[in-house]
Scaffold this motif. Structure first.
Motif, short mmCIF file in Angstrom:
data_model
loop_
_atom_site.label_atom_id
_atom_site.label_comp_id
_atom_site.label_asym_id
_atom_site.label_seq_id
_atom_site.Cartn_x
_atom_site.Cartn_y
_atom_site.Cartn_z
N GLN A 177 7.85 1.75 -5.12
CA GLN A 177 7.73 0.64 -6.07
C GLN A 177 7.59 -0.68 -5.33
O GLN A 177 6.69 -1.47 -5.61
N ARG A 178 8.46 -0.93 -4.40
CA ARG A 178 8.45 -2.21 -3.68
C ARG A 178 7.18 -2.37 -2.84
O ARG A 178 6.56 -3.43 -2.83
N VAL A 179 6.80 -1.32 -2.13
CA VAL A 179 5.60 -1.40 -1.29
C VAL A 179 4.37 -1.65 -2.15
O VAL A 179 3.50 -2.46 -1.80
N MET A 180 4.30 -0.99 -3.30
CA MET A 180 3.14 -1.18 -4.16
C MET A 180 3.14 -2.59 -4.76
O MET A 180 2.05 -3.17 -4.96
N GLU A 181 4.30 -3.13 -5.03
CA GLU A 181 4.36 -4.52 -5.51
C GLU A 181 3.73 -5.46 -4.49
O GLU A 181 3.02 -6.41 -4.87
N GLU A 182 3.97 -5.20 -3.23
CA GLU A 182 3.32 -6.01 -2.18
C GLU A 182 1.82 -5.74 -2.12
O GLU A 182 1.02 -6.66 -1.97
N GLU A 183 1.45 -4.47 -2.25
CA GLU A 183 0.03 -4.11 -2.14
C GLU A 183 -0.79 -4.64 -3.30
O GLU A 183 -1.98 -4.95 -3.14
#
Length: 219
Positions: free
Chosen positions: A162-168
């Motif tokens: 979730q967090r990594v995709m928020e950045e991506e």
């Protein structure tokens, strides 16, 4: 409930008129005929992350566009034509008419649109006439997030996907922004900068994206 909601809005308006407005009456009067914000913020429609509150911005400071998952769609869509939607129109107005000097794409923790995209990958597609196709535009960011998590390049969060995709998704929107010809022209002329940010709702902490490395760090 609708009556209560109306009363809450009207009560808020009256507090604004009696408390905040008198303090800024001259500013509102000056803004009555025109605006000249230097910054555009593209953020999520989530009710918990209002850019005006987060940046404590005075009226007329931020030109703000909010949508599901703070997404800027590609300039050219699947049919080969420029996309016709509110984000594109707002970006064009901000860059060509308002001459903003900076566009900030701000993601946030716990984004529901990103959660829906992750669930769609696991076989639970997002329904809805409009929401489904919109969330589908997050697919490139999701695939990069999957690759990062698979190779141990997450951010050490309890829910790294979730967090990594928020950045991506922030990175995806910035990439799509640079594909608009008038944005590319302004970038080349040095009159415009693109930046990314991410806001932790629970802690109230803002992370800024380094344009060179793509790394987000608390400010």
């Amino acid at each position: 409930m609708p009556k209560h909601a109306y009363q809450a809005l009207v009560s808020g308006y009256h507090r604004f008129r009696t408390a905040r407005y008198p303090q800024q009456a001259a500013l509102y009067e000056a803004l009555g005929d025109s605006q000249s914000p230097r910054i555009m913020v593209i953020s999520c429609a989530d009710s918990r992350c209002d850019p005006g509150d987060i940046f404590e911005a005075a009226p007329g400071t931020l030109f703000t566009v909010r949508n599901v998952a703070n997404l800027v769609p590609p300039y050219i869509e699947a049919d080969g034509q420029p996309g016709v939607h509110g984000v594109s129109a707002a970006v064009e107005f901000a860059v060509k008419s308002l001459k903003v000097a900076m566009i900030v794409v701000m993601g946030h923790a716990g984004c529901g649109g990103i959660k829906a995209s992750i669930e769609a990958r696991d076989g639970d597609p997002v329904g809805g006439e409009f929401l489904g196709p919109w969330v589908e535009l997050l697919t490139p960011a999701r695939e990069r997030a999957v690759n990062r998590c698979t190779h141990g390049h997450g951010v050490g969060h309890d829910d790294p996907m979730q967090r990594v995709m928020e950045e991506e998704v922030v990175a995806e929107s910035l990439k799509n922004l640079s594909g608009f010809p008038f944005v590319a022209d302004a970038l080349a002329a040095g009159t415009l900068e693109l930046h990314g940010a991410w806001f932790s709702i629970g802690s109230g902490e803002l992370h800024w994206r380094d344009p060179a490395s793509g790394v987000f760090a608390a400010v």
